[in-house]
Scaffold this active site. Structure first.
Site, PDB file in Angstrom:
ATOM      1  N   GLY A   1       5.280   0.962  -5.969  1.00 43.22           N
ATOM      2  CA  GLY A   1       6.672   0.515  -6.617  1.00 43.22           C
ATOM      3  C   GLY A   1       6.403  -0.052  -7.838  1.00 43.22           C
ATOM      4  O   GLY A   1       5.091   0.173  -8.040  1.00 43.22           O
ATOM      5  N   SER A   2       7.617  -0.406  -9.117  1.00 42.33           N
ATOM      6  CA  SER A   2       7.317  -0.482 -10.022  1.00 42.33           C
ATOM      7  C   SER A   2       6.885  -1.845 -10.938  1.00 42.33           C
ATOM      8  O   SER A   2       6.017  -1.944 -11.790  1.00 42.33           O
ATOM      9  CB  SER A   2       8.488  -0.399 -11.285  1.00 42.33           C
ATOM     10  N   THR A   3       6.653  -2.704  -9.547  1.00 39.37           N
ATOM     11  CA  THR A   3       6.379  -4.318 -10.245  1.00 39.37           C
ATOM     12  C   THR A   3       4.773  -3.904 -10.132  1.00 39.37           C
ATOM     13  O   THR A   3       4.062  -4.640 -10.058  1.00 39.37           O
ATOM     14  CB  THR A   3       6.890  -5.175  -9.093  1.00 39.37           C
TER      15      THR A   3
ATOM     16  N   ALA B   1       8.577  -6.710  -3.340  1.00 38.94           N
ATOM     17  CA  ALA B   1       9.338  -6.378  -2.211  1.00 38.94           C
ATOM     18  C   ALA B   1      10.479  -6.412  -2.982  1.00 38.94           C
ATOM     19  O   ALA B   1      11.118  -6.658  -3.947  1.00 38.94           O
ATOM     20  CB  ALA B   1       9.486  -7.934  -1.889  1.00 38.94           C
ATOM     21  N   ASP B   2      12.052  -5.583  -1.627  1.00 40.79           N
ATOM     22  CA  ASP B   2      12.745  -5.478  -3.014  1.00 40.79           C
ATOM     23  C   ASP B   2      13.762  -6.828  -2.423  1.00 40.79           C
ATOM     24  O   ASP B   2      15.311  -6.816  -2.934  1.00 40.79           O
ATOM     25  CB  ASP B   2      13.701  -4.102  -2.005  1.00 40.79           C
TER      26      ASP B   2
ATOM     27  N   GLY C   1      11.967   0.595  -0.522  1.00 39.47           N
ATOM     28  CA  GLY C   1      13.580   1.177  -1.612  1.00 39.47           C
ATOM     29  C   GLY C   1      12.747   2.440  -1.931  1.00 39.47           C
ATOM     30  O   GLY C   1      13.164   3.522  -2.452  1.00 39.47           O
TER      31      GLY C   1
ATOM     32  N   GLU D   1       3.546   0.576   3.609  1.00 36.45           N
ATOM     33  CA  GLU D   1       3.091  -0.305   2.898  1.00 36.45           C
ATOM     34  C   GLU D   1       2.548  -2.095   4.483  1.00 36.45           C
ATOM     35  O   GLU D   1       2.058  -3.030   4.477  1.00 36.45           O
ATOM     36  CB  GLU D   1       4.120  -0.721   2.499  1.00 36.45           C
TER      37      GLU D   1
END
Length: 256
Positions: A34-36, A91-92, A104, A111
């Protein structure tokens, strides 16, 4: 540099930078998707290059693996690692008990496997992911392609009996075709709005034939690092309940 970043990107960098402090030489580390998590991977790559940090990493998706290799991090499989010292992932959504919704990006199966095979899981997120009750973010459900329509029917029948505020389901699409996970499966997104009992829902969903795994992470996360656009990183410890705040130098984002 920070003038070129959005407030959300700054917050994601701050959370990633603080979590990177937990990564020590010689560790086997799970790297999230994810982006983070991408900010974390790039920062750890800088430490590998500039500080000689030696870690072996197990990525949770092919795209994370590609990025890790690009920045010089040694990538190994979970079977090669055997067990991990630490996993850091985004996390979303997360609630006060540090239960999570993830997936997401469609990687929640890998994960969850990686996080469960770790001594500790740290979640990195911006403040928007902090919720009182899970469910506003659609809950991802990885399902096999065979019998997908009947699996979806069974899921919808189950939701009619669960303590949730929404029961709409949708097949995740990508470029006009059904989205495929790294394992070649489809993803159903469950638009629940509010989940009353996360444990009951998670157990019930995973009993349905055709369901591979759901995106509820319950009792897996140990700590959450929340990043803020002003450079503050708030660390919440699930075991002790302690909360601490650290100021991050935003100039460290330069070049990542």
């Amino acid at each position: 540099m920070t003038a070129e970043l959005s407030p959300t990107d700054i917050a994601k960098f701050v959370a990633s930078r603080r979590a990177a402090d937990f990564v020590e030489d010689g560790m086997r580390v799970g790297l999230g998707t994810g982006s983070t998590a991408a900010w974390l991977v790039k920062y750890l790559g800088r430490r590998v290059r500039d500080e000689g940090l030696k870690i072996r990493a197990v990525p949770t998706s092919t795209r994370t693996a590609e990025l890790a290799r690009q920045v010089g991090i040694e990538v190994i499989s979970l079977d090669e690692a055997g067990w991990l010292d630490l996993t850091i992932d985004g996390a979303d959504e997360f609630d006060p008990q540090l239960n999570l919704i993830k997936g997401g990006g469609g990687a929640h199966l890998q994960e969850k496997i990686v996080a469960a095979a770790s001594d500790q899981m740290i979640v990195i997120a911006d403040a928007a992911k902090d919720v009182a009750t899970l469910g506003a973010f659609p809950l991802p459900l990885e399902v096999i392609r065979f019998g997908g329509a009947s699996t979806r029917t069974l899921v919808e029948r189950l939701l009619a009996e669960m303590d949730v505020d929404g029961r709409e389901t949708s097949l995740r699409m990508a470029g006009g075709e059904p989205f495929l996970t790294d394992e070649g499966n489809h993803v159903l997104d469950l638009h629940l709005k509010r989940i009353g009992d996360v444990k009951a829902l998670s157990l019930a969903l995973n009993q349905i034939p055709g369901v591979v795994e759901n995106g509820l992470f319950i009792g897996i996360c140990d700590k959450v690092v929340i990043g803020f656009e002003d450079g503050r990183a708030e660390l919440r410890d699930g075991a002790s309940g302690d909360v601490s705040v650290t100021e991050i130098n935003l100039a460290e984002a330069a070049g990542l």
